[in-house]
Design an enzyme around this catalytic site. Sequence first.
Site, PDB file in Angstrom:
ATOM      1  CB  VAL A 155      -1.738  74.005  20.473  1.00  0.00           C
ATOM      2  CG1 VAL A 155      -1.397  75.483  20.404  1.00  0.00           C
ATOM      3  CG2 VAL A 155      -0.868  73.268  21.484  1.00  0.00           C
TER       4      VAL A 155
ATOM      5  CE1 TYR B 290       9.532  69.724  26.183  1.00  0.00           C
ATOM      6  CE2 TYR B 290      11.803  69.022  25.971  1.00  0.00           C
ATOM      7  CZ  TYR B 290      10.842  70.007  25.891  1.00  0.00           C
ATOM      8  OH  TYR B 290      11.208  71.276  25.503  1.00  0.00           O
TER       9      TYR B 290
HETATM   10  P1  NAP Z   1       7.083  78.862  28.879  1.00  0.00           P
HETATM   11  O1  NAP Z   1       7.705  80.111  29.351  1.00  0.00           O
HETATM   12  O2  NAP Z   1       6.431  77.938  29.867  1.00  0.00           O
HETATM   13  O3  NAP Z   1       6.037  79.212  27.727  1.00  0.00           O
HETATM   14  C1  NAP Z   1       5.234  78.222  27.117  1.00  0.00           C
HETATM   15  C2  NAP Z   1       3.829  78.782  26.954  1.00  0.00           C
HETATM   16  O4  NAP Z   1       3.049  77.802  26.233  1.00  0.00           O
HETATM   17  C3  NAP Z   1       3.151  79.001  28.313  1.00  0.00           C
HETATM   18  O5  NAP Z   1       2.425  80.214  28.322  1.00  0.00           O
HETATM   19  C4  NAP Z   1       2.220  77.794  28.382  1.00  0.00           C
HETATM   20  O6  NAP Z   1       1.114  77.952  29.202  1.00  0.00           O
HETATM   21  C5  NAP Z   1       1.810  77.677  26.920  1.00  0.00           C
HETATM   22  N1  NAP Z   1       1.152  76.417  26.655  1.00  0.00           N
HETATM   23  C6  NAP Z   1       1.392  75.211  27.250  1.00  0.00           C
HETATM   24  N2  NAP Z   1       0.535  74.295  26.767  1.00  0.00           N
HETATM   25  C7  NAP Z   1      -0.251  74.928  25.853  1.00  0.00           C
HETATM   26  C8  NAP Z   1      -1.333  74.514  25.044  1.00  0.00           C
HETATM   27  N3  NAP Z   1      -1.806  73.261  25.091  1.00  0.00           N
HETATM   28  N4  NAP Z   1      -1.904  75.413  24.203  1.00  0.00           N
HETATM   29  C9  NAP Z   1      -1.467  76.678  24.168  1.00  0.00           C
HETATM   30  N5  NAP Z   1      -0.465  77.145  24.946  1.00  0.00           N
HETATM   31  C10 NAP Z   1       0.132  76.270  25.773  1.00  0.00           C
HETATM   32  O7  NAP Z   1       8.140  77.949  28.124  1.00  0.00           O
HETATM   33  P2  NAP Z   1       9.360  78.309  27.128  1.00  0.00           P
HETATM   34  O8  NAP Z   1      10.597  77.938  27.824  1.00  0.00           O
HETATM   35  O9  NAP Z   1       9.179  79.655  26.526  1.00  0.00           O
HETATM   36  O10 NAP Z   1       9.105  77.190  26.019  1.00  0.00           O
HETATM   37  C11 NAP Z   1       8.613  77.501  24.722  1.00  0.00           C
HETATM   38  C12 NAP Z   1       8.909  76.324  23.805  1.00  0.00           C
HETATM   39  O11 NAP Z   1      10.321  76.114  23.754  1.00  0.00           O
HETATM   40  C13 NAP Z   1       8.304  75.010  24.295  1.00  0.00           C
HETATM   41  O12 NAP Z   1       7.813  74.283  23.192  1.00  0.00           O
HETATM   42  C14 NAP Z   1       9.484  74.307  24.942  1.00  0.00           C
HETATM   43  O13 NAP Z   1       9.327  72.907  24.927  1.00  0.00           O
HETATM   44  C15 NAP Z   1      10.617  74.772  24.045  1.00  0.00           C
HETATM   45  N6  NAP Z   1      11.948  74.672  24.645  1.00  0.00           N
HETATM   46  C16 NAP Z   1      12.338  75.514  25.651  1.00  0.00           C
HETATM   47  C17 NAP Z   1      13.627  75.410  26.156  1.00  0.00           C
HETATM   48  C18 NAP Z   1      14.137  76.324  27.231  1.00  0.00           C
HETATM   49  O14 NAP Z   1      15.334  76.222  27.555  1.00  0.00           O
HETATM   50  N7  NAP Z   1      13.333  77.188  27.803  1.00  0.00           N
HETATM   51  C19 NAP Z   1      14.493  74.445  25.677  1.00  0.00           C
HETATM   52  C20 NAP Z   1      14.054  73.599  24.681  1.00  0.00           C
HETATM   53  C21 NAP Z   1      12.779  73.737  24.161  1.00  0.00           C
HETATM   54  P3  NAP Z   1       1.219  77.319  30.724  1.00  0.00           P
HETATM   55  O15 NAP Z   1       2.225  78.177  31.425  1.00  0.00           O
HETATM   56  O16 NAP Z   1      -0.162  77.423  31.248  1.00  0.00           O
HETATM   57  O17 NAP Z   1       1.682  75.892  30.555  1.00  0.00           O
END
Ligand code: NAP
Length: 253
Positions: free
Chosen positions: A65, A156
């Site tokens: 992205v 972040y």
């Molecule tokens: P996740 O399981 O790590 O999933 C995120 C996905 O995005 C991964 O497949 C990752 O690939 C991919 N990604 C990273 N950089 C990218 C890029 N430049 N282009 C395309 N894809 C990319 O994380 P998640 O917990 O589901 O998080 C999803 C969203 O929720 C994020 O924006 C995170 O900041 C937000 N969030 C999560 C939490 C939580 O408690 N989990 C809390 C607050 C906010 P890689 O694995 O290769 O990096």
Amino acid sequence: MAGNPAGKVAVVTGAASGIGRACAVRLARDGARVAVLDLNGGEAEGVAEEIRAAGGTALSATVDVADRANIDQALADVRERLGPVAILVNSAGKEGFKRFLDITIESWTSILTVNLTGTFHCCQAVVPDMVEAGWGRIVNISSSSAHSGQPYMTHYVASKAGVMGFTKALALELGPAGITVNTIPPGFIDTPMTRRNEERGFFGSTVDELAARTPVRRAGLPEDIAAACSFLVSEEAGYITGQVIGVNGGRNT
Ligand code: NAP
């Protein structure tokens, strides 16, 4: 809610894992034709296969992205194979934990570029389809840390606070075009990102201990975010725009 976005094309970024994956699966179950975009093309294709095996329509693409040309190329393919984009969920995200004085400009720029500029790129790339249709739904996944603050995450948290401001401004601009733009700041969702951070000791606690201190007494599930997302992209959520819809088990009120 099933069948609500029936036939509409939904693009979900970061959809190979965690919250993005759950949103892609849920929107497909609701009847959307889903483009599963992620840096990890192999895993994204696994999610698309899972959707197709359940009777849905999905394709996948390897997309960074942070790379506008890459996004435009993938979206051209999505339009050709599925049609114009009506729904966008920006879930791709990158986190970092560093003392403020140890954050390098490279790390700062990288996190801002993926989380905030990536959201900008993806929105700008799909909004023309939505304007043309006179209908669109955008859901940006931000973070509860932008409500509460979080030590060692200034880069972040700044990026996610940026996503909130971006969402509010874009909602006002696109409202007259029939497009809603909202943000869900997740709080403490049990995903691979959360488990990686637990393993690295970034929480100073375990997921189970944090769950015990959460008002609803459990960690959130990716499906909790997907359920809110499903509502926000529905027809009946058309009067909700520019909003920050916390899904956090009561951790932030
Ligand atoms: P996740 O399981 O790590 O999933 C995120 C996905 O995005 C991964 O497949 C990752 O690939 C991919 N990604 C990273 N950089 C990218 C890029 N430049 N282009 C395309 N894809 C990319 O994380 P998640 O917990 O589901 O998080 C999803 C969203 O929720 C994020 O924006 C995170 O900041 C937000 N969030 C999560 C939490 C939580 O408690 N989990 C809390 C607050 C906010 P890689 O694995 O290769 O990096």
